[in-house]
Scaffold this active site. Sequence first.
Site, PDB file in Angstrom:
ATOM      1  CE  LYS A   1     -10.499  -7.698   6.130  1.00 12.02           C
ATOM      2  NZ  LYS A   1     -10.516  -9.009   6.809  1.00 12.02           N
TER       3      LYS A   1
ATOM      4  CD  GLU B   1      10.573  -1.382   5.066  1.00  7.42           C
ATOM      5  OE1 GLU B   1      10.603  -0.554   6.005  1.00  7.42           O
ATOM      6  OE2 GLU B   1      11.379  -2.327   4.963  1.00  7.42           O
TER       7      GLU B   1
ATOM      8  NE  ARG C   1      -6.522   8.656  -2.832  1.00  8.89           N
ATOM      9  CZ  ARG C   1      -7.466   7.797  -3.145  1.00  8.89           C
ATOM     10  NH1 ARG C   1      -8.461   7.562  -2.310  1.00  8.89           N
ATOM     11  NH2 ARG C   1      -7.438   7.150  -4.307  1.00  8.89           N
TER      12      ARG C   1
ATOM     13  CE  LYS D   1     -11.784   9.058 -11.547  1.00  8.17           C
ATOM     14  NZ  LYS D   1     -10.902   8.120 -10.792  1.00  8.17           N
TER      15      LYS D   1
ATOM     16  NE  ARG E   1     -11.004  14.690 -15.062  1.00 10.29           N
ATOM     17  CZ  ARG E   1     -10.724  14.928 -13.787  1.00 10.29           C
ATOM     18  NH1 ARG E   1     -10.825  16.156 -13.324  1.00 10.29           N
ATOM     19  NH2 ARG E   1     -10.352  13.958 -12.983  1.00 10.29           N
TER      20      ARG E   1
ATOM     21  CG  HIS F   1      -2.931   0.645  -8.951  1.00  7.34           C
ATOM     22  ND1 HIS F   1      -3.434   1.830  -9.456  1.00  7.34           N
ATOM     23  CD2 HIS F   1      -1.688   0.924  -8.515  1.00  7.34           C
ATOM     24  CE1 HIS F   1      -2.521   2.780  -9.331  1.00  7.34           C
ATOM     25  NE2 HIS F   1      -1.441   2.248  -8.777  1.00  7.34           N
TER      26      HIS F   1
ATOM     27  CD  GLU G   1      -6.558   3.102  -6.553  1.00  2.06           C
ATOM     28  OE1 GLU G   1      -6.512   3.000  -7.789  1.00  2.06           O
ATOM     29  OE2 GLU G   1      -6.367   4.173  -5.948  1.00  2.06           O
TER      30      GLU G   1
ATOM     31  CB  ALA H   1       4.908   7.394  -7.697  1.00  3.08           C
TER      32      ALA H   1
END
Length: 256
Positions: free
Chosen positions: A65, A83, A88, A98, A101, A165, A184, A196
């Site tokens: 998309k 750009e 990932r 995760k 945790r 986000h 995400e 970042a």
Amino acid sequence: MDQGHGHDVGLRVEHAIMARLQTESPELVLADDRDGLLARFRELRTEFQRLRLIYQFGIEEVSTKVNILRQEFESTYDYSPIEHVRSRLKAPDSILTKAVRQGTDLTVPAIRSEIRDIAGIRITCSFVSDVYWIAEMLSTQADLRLMATKDYIAAPKPNGYRSLHLIVEVPVFLSDQVEHVPVELQVRTIAMDFWASMEHKLHYKYNAELPADLAAEIDDAARVAAELDARMGRLRDEVRPSPRARADDDRAALRG
């Protein structure tokens, strides 16, 4: 993949998980819990192979998309608000670490329900206005369901992080069923992405304990990056107004 290789990979994942937990959350890997955790990881291994495949398909669906929009704008308007695009898929050890945790049950349904960033796509734009424009175009597509939005541009994180986000849910049509996969989206400007990336490198180099002088530098860099975005947006409007108005006019003409 032969069985021996698969076993070796599985062992490496287990050791990686335990090593990360030992570093990040040592209280979770006491001797009494270690064997139980490893046994559960082994049970999850086969389920995880299928889970990651489904999330990879979700990335490919949303990436298609994004690429369609990019090619449309480059061809029709001689300008694309997009750009760069990177995707990932969270590694198994990262997912399981995760989950442990944050107290998520080590089952695939629980992980799918509570961990929403397994699949991710990062879209980099030139201007802040393009960030919101791309987000709007994607989130309003009929087969994408917007699940959540976090606007760190309007309200940056305390460390200066800025990005938009979105979590969107996309249908993936398999041979015998439809899977609805959350993906995400991180949409940001080039300046936001550069900042970042540098903050991430410093965070891990110093294990989240930045020296005071570097913390001050990265804080000031966040301010400069925000000022640069604002200035470049104003300059773009002087040289050439955003193509959004033209695109909206052209679509209205086609509908009429």
